[in-house]
Design an enzyme around this catalytic site. Structure first.
Site, mmCIF file in Angstrom:
data_model
loop_
_atom_site.group_PDB
_atom_site.id
_atom_site.type_symbol
_atom_site.label_atom_id
_atom_site.label_comp_id
_atom_site.label_asym_id
_atom_site.label_seq_id
_atom_site.Cartn_x
_atom_site.Cartn_y
_atom_site.Cartn_z
ATOM 1 N N TYR A 33 0.807 -1.216 0.000
ATOM 2 C CA TYR A 33 0.000 0.000 0.000
ATOM 3 C C TYR A 33 0.845 1.274 0.000
ATOM 4 C CZ TYR A 33 -4.009 -3.058 0.995
ATOM 5 O OH TYR A 33 -4.963 -4.032 0.934
ATOM 6 N N LYS A 89 4.565 -14.515 3.681
ATOM 7 C CA LYS A 89 4.615 -15.383 2.500
ATOM 8 C C LYS A 89 6.085 -15.535 2.083
ATOM 9 C CE LYS A 89 2.439 -17.649 -0.819
ATOM 10 N NZ LYS A 89 1.640 -18.863 -0.611
ATOM 11 N N ASP A 99 -1.597 -17.933 3.332
ATOM 12 C CA ASP A 99 -2.695 -18.749 2.790
ATOM 13 C C ASP A 99 -3.128 -19.806 3.807
ATOM 14 O OD1 ASP A 99 -0.135 -19.668 2.355
ATOM 15 O OD2 ASP A 99 -0.481 -20.403 0.334
ATOM 16 N N ASP A 110 -5.085 -6.666 5.989
ATOM 17 C CA ASP A 110 -6.350 -6.111 5.513
ATOM 18 C C ASP A 110 -7.343 -7.244 5.253
ATOM 19 O OD1 ASP A 110 -8.277 -4.469 4.485
ATOM 20 O OD2 ASP A 110 -7.142 -3.797 2.750
ATOM 21 N N ASP A 161 -10.672 -8.682 7.877
ATOM 22 C CA ASP A 161 -12.089 -8.732 7.473
ATOM 23 C C ASP A 161 -12.622 -10.154 7.639
ATOM 24 O OD1 ASP A 161 -11.856 -6.047 6.747
ATOM 25 O OD2 ASP A 161 -13.113 -6.289 4.982
HETATM 26 MG MG MG Z 1 -10.401 -3.421 4.529
#
Ligand code: MG
Ligand code: NAI
Length: 331
Positions: free
Chosen positions: A124, A170, A202, A226, A230
């Protein structure tokens, strides 16, 4: 007096923040709350998504309570998210998301964990460029960034009385960048007295569902955090219940995980729980421990006694629900 900025934002933001402010206003907190506009509605009114005056209020504040903002629908190459701008400007490098089910019947798996996500680098960085018919993204993982996010995870773990931190990465594919993160993780964990292990992202996504009890604190990079947070929110009660903190060295911005929910905005039916819980995190950050505990206890009691908004199968509106919490707050 300690100042707190209140950024209601767009969509259901003003509803859930308004309901939360009604409760905070009933408590003797010794805080000065100052409203600060930001987002799409603000842009329509003033031509700016993030006005200078809002930045000035934030600079004089110790914390901010934030609702949500709506991203413009039409693609606008000049748009940059004011929220990402705030995270960068105030160097809010840690995103902390507690994932504890407040109501046992809402949970999908038996997950009781906190996710500490790096918030300023990784995928990001916003550094994308076109090159020979491709779009190239610069993904940055710095030693300093890794060190401070793991140190924050250690702090959060100890403060919450937990005993284990899991590094999610990862590094089997991203050998150098995620390899750096993994190496720094074990260096920082050395001598903390906490249990440490690591897992590929994963596998972690699956294990949140199949082996939820193996997690206490997860520390991870921006994109992984992120997505996993969620997922964890959905597993422990849904978006309407999930709070978060964006922490820097001297400033914290507290917000529900959900967005501005344009589909239900203005109807007075949004669930304010995630924002009320974000306010509890904020009160803890501001060292108002008793007030945080009182507000959370009133909220839990309200929910446990069956008072619910529609997304939780109840029939109460946003303000009615806040009124029920208010009754328990004064009792
Ligand atoms: Mg989000
Ligand atoms: P959303 O989280 O706003 O909504 C997803 C679904 O959950 C909708 O059906 C909504 O009605 C429901 N929902 C969300 N919060 C709720 C609540 N408190 N009570 C009851 N139901 C609730 O995500 P969506 O629809 O993807 O995004 C809508 C807008 O919000 C977009 O413009 C997006 O960019 C923005 N957004 C802003 C964020 C922020 O300001 N931090 C974070 C996520 C999205």
């Amino acid at each position: 007096m300690t100042r707190v900025a209140v950024i209601a934002g767009d969509g259901i933001g003003p509803e859930v923040v308004g309901a939360t402010m009604r409760l905070l206003g009933m408590m003797d907190l010794g805080l000065e709350f100052v409203e600060a506009p930001m987002g799409l509605e603000c842009f329509k009114r003033t031509g700016e998504y993030l006005p200078r005056e809002t930045l000035r209020v934030l600079e004089g504040s110790k914390a901010a309570l934030f609702g949500a903002i709506t991203s413009p629908v039409a693609p606008d190459p000049s748009y940059s998210s004011p929220l990402l701008e705030l995270r960068r400007r105030f160097d809010l490098y840690a995103n902390v998301r507690p994932c504890f089910p407040l109501l046992p019947e809402l949970r999908v798996t038996d997950l009781n964990a906190v996710i500490v996500r790096e918030n300023t680098e990784g995928m990001y960085t916003g550094r994308e460029r076109e090159e020979d018919g491709s779009v190239v993204l610069e993904r940055v993982v710095s030693e300093r960034g890794c060190r401070r996010i793991v140190e924050k995870a250690v702090k959060v773990t100890k403060a919450m009385g937990l005993s284990k931190v899991t590094c999610v990465h990862k590094a089997n594919v991203l050998r150098r960048s995620d390899g750096l993160f993994r190496r720094v993780f074990y260096e920082v964990m050395e001598g903390t007295g906490l249990e440490a292990d690591d897992m590929l992202v994963d596998a972690a996504a699956a294990a949140l569902i199949s082996q939820p009890k193996r997690f206490q604190c997860i520390v991870t990079l921006n994109l992984y955090g992120d997505i996993l947070s969620d997922e964890a929110a959905a597993l422990t009660g849904g978006l309407g219940m999930a709070p978060s903190a964006n922490l820097g060295a001297h400033f914290g911005l507290f917000e529900p995980v959900h967005g501005s929910a344009p589909d239900i905005a203005g109807k007075g039916i949004a669930n304010p729980c995630a924002t009320i819980l974000s306010a509890c995190l904020m009160l803890t950050f501001l060292r108002r421990m008793d007030a945080a505990a009182r507000l959370q206890a009133a909220l839990v009691q309200t929910l446990t006694e069956g008072e619910r908004t529609r997304d939780l199968g109840g029939s109460l509106g946003t303000w009615e629900f806040a009124d029920r919490v208010a009754e328990r707050l004064v009792r």
